[in-house]
Design a protein around this motif. Structure first.
Motif, PDB file in Angstrom:
ATOM      1  N   SER A   1       3.894 -39.897  28.713  1.00 35.63           N
ATOM      2  CA  SER A   1       4.876 -40.761  28.051  1.00 35.63           C
ATOM      3  C   SER A   1       5.501 -40.053  26.853  1.00 35.63           C
ATOM      4  N   GLU A   2       4.671 -39.357  26.083  1.00 38.96           N
ATOM      5  CA  GLU A   2       5.194 -38.590  24.950  1.00 38.96           C
ATOM      6  C   GLU A   2       6.098 -37.460  25.431  1.00 38.96           C
TER       7      GLU A   2
ATOM      8  N   PHE B   1      16.303 -29.364  31.237  1.00 39.43           N
ATOM      9  CA  PHE B   1      15.672 -30.547  30.655  1.00 39.43           C
ATOM     10  C   PHE B   1      15.845 -31.768  31.557  1.00 39.43           C
ATOM     11  N   LEU B   2      16.963 -31.855  32.257  1.00 39.94           N
ATOM     12  CA  LEU B   2      17.163 -32.944  33.197  1.00 39.94           C
ATOM     13  C   LEU B   2      16.130 -32.842  34.322  1.00 39.94           C
TER      14      LEU B   2
ATOM     15  N   ILE C   1       7.309 -29.714  25.124  1.00 42.65           N
ATOM     16  CA  ILE C   1       7.245 -30.631  26.270  1.00 42.65           C
ATOM     17  C   ILE C   1       6.189 -30.153  27.267  1.00 42.65           C
ATOM     18  N   ALA C   2       6.176 -28.868  27.543  1.00 43.02           N
ATOM     19  CA  ALA C   2       5.166 -28.319  28.470  1.00 43.02           C
ATOM     20  C   ALA C   2       3.761 -28.568  27.939  1.00 43.02           C
TER      21      ALA C   2
ATOM     22  N   ARG D   1      13.634 -36.413  26.743  1.00 45.12           N
ATOM     23  CA  ARG D   1      14.876 -37.179  26.575  1.00 45.12           C
ATOM     24  C   ARG D   1      15.570 -36.811  25.260  1.00 45.12           C
ATOM     25  N   ALA D   2      14.787 -36.608  24.215  1.00 50.87           N
ATOM     26  CA  ALA D   2      15.365 -36.175  22.933  1.00 50.87           C
ATOM     27  C   ALA D   2      15.983 -34.781  23.077  1.00 50.87           C
ATOM     28  N   ALA D   3      15.312 -33.902  23.819  1.00 51.11           N
ATOM     29  CA  ALA D   3      15.831 -32.542  24.037  1.00 51.11           C
ATOM     30  C   ALA D   3      17.134 -32.592  24.843  1.00 51.11           C
TER      31      ALA D   3
END
Length: 195
Positions: free
Chosen positions: A145-146, A164-165, A135-136, A152-154
């Motif tokens: 966007s990716e 992650f939130l 993600i980073a 969200r998947a994490a």
């Protein structure tokens, strides 16, 4: 250094001076000599290797820096097999994160991705660290966007990881969706003094 070859601080200083003078190979040799004088796996040896890798990064010799980190992994018995102890995992994460950072600086997207996948294999499917790295990396590349999809998947895979939130809220803000990010963060607030 000749008078006290075990003086780590002096050895590192000499190598830095040699690097500033443009004598990269000489600086690397100074550090490698000191590394070889230390017992294998010794804390000072690991510190010197980290200095050697950083020296290569400073000299824009990214392949050499990655090779130093790979040597450390090999010497510690860390290859591509899944790791079983927390200590092994901690060391692997630290070194693989450094490899990721070097490859980012070098602009080696494929190597960054491959290292993240290697981290995933080593740590196992229950460890969120590779997802956080991925993600980073997406965010660093401007792929907001990716990154939002990945975070969200994490969150789905690791609902107990509030980091992650927070990362989702930051990513939403990056996308100009500040109100959504704020609403998401408010779910963490409990109305207590600790908030």
């Amino acid at each position: 250094v000749a008078a006290d070859p075990t003086n780590i601080a002096t050895t590192e200083l000499l190598a830095r001076i040699q690097l500033r003078a443009g004598r990269v190979d000489e600086a690397a040799a100074t550090l490698r000599t000191a590394i070889n004088r230390q017992p294998k796996g010794d804390r000072e040896q690991q510190m010197l290797r980290t200095s050697l890798a950083q020296l290569y990064v400073d000299a824009l010799r990214y392949t050499d820096a990655v090779a130093v980190y790979e040597e450390q992994l090999k010497d510690l018995g860390i290859g591509d097999a899944p790791l079983t102890t927390d200590d092994e995992k901690l060391v692997a994460v630290r070194l693989l994160q450094r490899i990721i950072e070097v490859n980012k600086r070098a602009g080696r997207v494929g190597d960054v991705t491959a290292t993240i996948e290697r981290m995933r294999r080593l740590l196992g499917k229950d460890d969120p660290t590779p997802d956080a790295q991925h993600i980073a990396f997406l965010r660093d590349q401007g792929k907001k966007s990716e990154a939002l999809q990945a975070v969200r998947a994490a969150r789905q895979r690791y609902p107990e990881q509030t980091g992650f939130l927070r990362l989702e809220a930051q990513t939403l803000a990056d996308l100009g969706r500040v109100d959504e990010g704020v609403a998401l963060l408010r779910t963490l607030l409990k109305g207590s003094i600790d908030d």
